[in-house]
Write an enzyme that holds these catalytic residues in place. Structure first.
Site, mmCIF file in Angstrom:
data_model
loop_
_atom_site.group_PDB
_atom_site.id
_atom_site.type_symbol
_atom_site.label_atom_id
_atom_site.label_comp_id
_atom_site.label_asym_id
_atom_site.label_seq_id
_atom_site.Cartn_x
_atom_site.Cartn_y
_atom_site.Cartn_z
ATOM 1 N N ARG A 37 0.563 -1.701 -0.320
ATOM 2 C CA ARG A 37 -0.039 0.080 0.000
ATOM 3 C C ARG A 37 0.771 1.104 -0.226
ATOM 4 O O ARG A 37 1.740 1.087 0.295
ATOM 5 C CB ARG A 37 -0.660 0.466 1.680
ATOM 6 C CG ARG A 37 -0.537 0.361 3.105
ATOM 7 C CD ARG A 37 0.175 1.838 2.724
ATOM 8 N NE ARG A 37 0.850 1.883 4.168
ATOM 9 C CZ ARG A 37 1.890 1.625 4.671
ATOM 10 N NH1 ARG A 37 2.643 2.412 3.093
ATOM 11 N NH2 ARG A 37 2.638 2.069 5.150
ATOM 12 N N GLY A 138 8.589 0.626 2.848
ATOM 13 C CA GLY A 138 7.704 1.983 3.453
ATOM 14 C C GLY A 138 6.490 1.727 2.458
ATOM 15 O O GLY A 138 5.639 1.900 2.777
ATOM 16 N N SER A 140 4.554 -1.648 3.100
ATOM 17 C CA SER A 140 3.845 -2.314 3.520
ATOM 18 C C SER A 140 4.087 -4.067 2.705
ATOM 19 O O SER A 140 3.650 -4.603 2.502
ATOM 20 C CB SER A 140 2.575 -2.218 3.320
ATOM 21 O OG SER A 140 1.984 -1.533 4.437
ATOM 22 N N SER A 141 5.942 -4.793 2.827
ATOM 23 C CA SER A 141 5.850 -5.804 1.819
ATOM 24 C C SER A 141 5.003 -6.717 3.120
ATOM 25 O O SER A 141 4.917 -7.635 2.884
ATOM 26 C CB SER A 141 7.492 -5.845 1.886
ATOM 27 O OG SER A 141 8.115 -4.729 2.998
ATOM 28 N N ASP A 208 -2.130 -0.559 7.481
ATOM 29 C CA ASP A 208 -1.167 -1.593 5.801
ATOM 30 C C ASP A 208 -1.674 -2.962 5.953
ATOM 31 O O ASP A 208 -2.456 -3.659 4.912
ATOM 32 C CB ASP A 208 0.297 -1.904 6.598
ATOM 33 C CG ASP A 208 0.674 -0.668 7.229
ATOM 34 O OD1 ASP A 208 0.369 0.318 6.951
ATOM 35 O OD2 ASP A 208 1.840 -0.707 7.871
HETATM 36 C C1 GLA Z 1 3.801 2.049 9.340
HETATM 37 C C2 GLA Z 1 3.185 0.879 10.227
HETATM 38 C C3 GLA Z 1 1.471 1.068 10.385
HETATM 39 C C4 GLA Z 1 1.590 2.962 10.521
HETATM 40 C C5 GLA Z 1 2.627 4.237 9.753
HETATM 41 C C6 GLA Z 1 2.754 5.143 9.968
HETATM 42 O O1 GLA Z 1 2.960 1.636 8.171
HETATM 43 O O2 GLA Z 1 2.996 -0.200 10.257
HETATM 44 O O3 GLA Z 1 0.754 0.788 11.033
HETATM 45 O O4 GLA Z 1 1.716 3.557 12.300
HETATM 46 O O5 GLA Z 1 4.123 3.165 9.782
HETATM 47 O O6 GLA Z 1 1.428 5.948 9.425
#
Ligand code: GLA
Length: 462
Positions: A37, A138, A140-141, A208
């Site tokens: 994402r 960053g 969300s792997s 995520d």
């Molecule tokens: C990471 C965490 C999320 C969120 C973001 C910041 O991706 O996994 O839960 O806190 O940082 O928005």
């Protein structure tokens, strides 16, 4: 150069080839996938029960495999960046028997999912994992791996709700968690989040995993991280593009910084006498000691009640590697981006120390910005949306202190280009990616400008 995203079909085909190569030329019987994402706005608000506005990407993790006899659970990752060994045997725990984190690290996400899976016991299985979500970027792997693997387990042992299990007071039955999976998507996201907490050691919020489970093509999701309700936000204007730029600075959420920020937010909420910072306003922050009046109006959530009427834009994603961008952008690039000012009262700092005050300021402001940004999409006010993106970046940089020079430089370079509405770091920070909203016809000059700024810095002005 802009990188091409492999199609889902290509990933499944790659995973199938590897599976056959590893396991006697047998074809896998099951395939599952889940997306990474990008968050358009609302960072570090999810664990404060605030709002977030992420969208699922066409970057995905794929798990293919088959059930096997016995209790072996053999899983192989194709990821070059995963630590060794790439092949693990996570022999299945007995029902209710905990599995613990260990080595290799990449397998902890899988151990966590097997531990929190809602329909144990599982049969033995073999599986192969491939992913197009860049690790540590960053995007969300980890959530995409968790959700894809959970989905794989759901297919491995399809478990319709047994009639008896619908009676939770039947003491003859073991706890429902070990007997069936009711298919509840939010519960699935929570189980995946739990896996990350207990087995990867990251006290992440729910954003995520939730968007990886619920994300829809061509839509962002406005998620209320308190109620866990989400509203799909269509992105349907062919004239707009979201550009994702990877700084290639690897972030590590497992480092103490993420947990530290979360703790600071909890401390701020506690000092303000609130269950969470979602319940706090700028007034509370400023008045916590001094009784001074408001400095900023917080949006009313009721403003966003009529989502059906919204006019949204179709959004394409591009991924861009900025490996060459190692030289600093001159400071004036950044100065002109500072669009907000905040003047904390000395009095409130007396109760909330300066750092805690600034962390809380970011969160309260970011929750407000996320609602305002969603509203500006509703009105087709992309200029306004872009301005809020930059405010968000500045707040993450100055108040929450989770940006870094490379991310700031990428934002600055994007903001120089005509046709760019806004740009900001996205996700947890300390590296990773930026997200930029721009007119579709500005895409090439935006990429060129980012390259140009860096080439200029690389060779110096002539
Ligand atoms: C990471 C965490 C999320 C969120 C973001 C910041 O991706 O996994 O839960 O806190 O940082 O928005």
């Amino acid at each position: 150069m802009a990188s091409l995203v492999p199609s889902l079909g290509q990933l499944v085909s790659d995973a199938t080839c590897l599976f056959k190569k590893l396991f006697n030329d047998e074809a896998p019987k099951i395939a599952a996938c889940a997306p990474g994402r990008v968050n358009l706005i609302g960072d570090h608000t999810d664990y404060n029960q605030g709002y977030v506005l992420p969208m699922a990407l066409s970057l995905v993790t794929v798990v293919v495999g088959s059930a096997s006899s016995g209790q072996e659970a053999i899983i192989v990752t194709a990821s070059e960046l995963a630590d060794e060994p790439k092949k693990v045997d996570l022999s299945l725990p007995n029902e209710g028997f905990p599995s613990f984190p260990g080595l290799p690290h990449w397998a902890n996400y899988l151990r966590g999912i097997m531990h929190h899976y809602r329909a144990l016991p599982l049969p033995g299985f073999r599986a192969v994992v491939v992913s197009s979500v860049p690790l540590g970027s960053g995007l969300s792997s980890s959530a995409s791996l968790e959700v894809a693997f959970y989905t794989f387990l759901q297919q491995l042992r399809p478990a319709p709700v047994p009639a008896a299990a619908k009676h939770p007071h039947n003491m003859m039955l073991p706890p429902p968690r070990f007997t069936f999976d009711d298919g509840d998507k939010v519960a699935k996201a929570i189980a995946c989040q739990q896996a990350e907490h207990t087995h990867a050691g990251v006290p992440c919020g729910i954003m995520d995993q939730l968007v990886s489970v619920l994300g829809m093509e061509g839509h962002a999701l406005l998620i209320d991280c308190r109620s866990l309700e989400s509203i799909p936000v269509p992105l349907s204007d062919p004239g707009l593009v979201f550009l994702i730029t990877n700084s290639n600075v690897k972030h590590s959420l497992a480092s103490s910084e993420y947990a530290l920020r979360r703790g600071q937010c909890e401390k701020a909420a506690s000092i303000l006498g609130k269950p969470s910072l979602r319940d706090a306003t700028v007034n509370d922050l400023e008045d916590s000691h001094s009784g001074h009046g408001p400095t900023m109006k917080i949006s009313d959530p009721s403003m966003i009640s009529k989502w059906e009427d919204f006019h949204y834009s179709r959004v394409s994603t591009y991924s861009y590697c900025s490996t060459l961008f190692v030289f600093p952008v001159p400071a004036w690039h950044c100065n002109k981006l500072t669009l907000y000012s905040l003047s904390p009262s000395q009095e409130s700092r007396a109760q909330l120390d300066d750092v805690t005050y600034r962390r809380a300021s970011h969160v309260i402001g970011e929750i407000c910005r996320t609602l305002k940004a969603a509203e500006s999409f509703k009105n087709g006010s992309f200029q306004e949306f872009g301005k809020i993106m930059v405010e968000s970046h500045n707040s993450l940089r100055d108040l929450y202190e989770v940006s870094c020079k490379d991310l700031d430089d990428l934002v600055c370079a994007a903001m120089e280009v005509e046709g760019v509405f806004g740009s900001r770091m996205t996700g947890g920070g300390f590296g990773g990616c930026t997200i930029t909203l721009l007119k579709a016809d500005a895409i090439h000059r935006t990429i060129q400008n980012i390259q140009g700024v860096c080439i200029l810095e690389l060779f110096g002005p002539h």
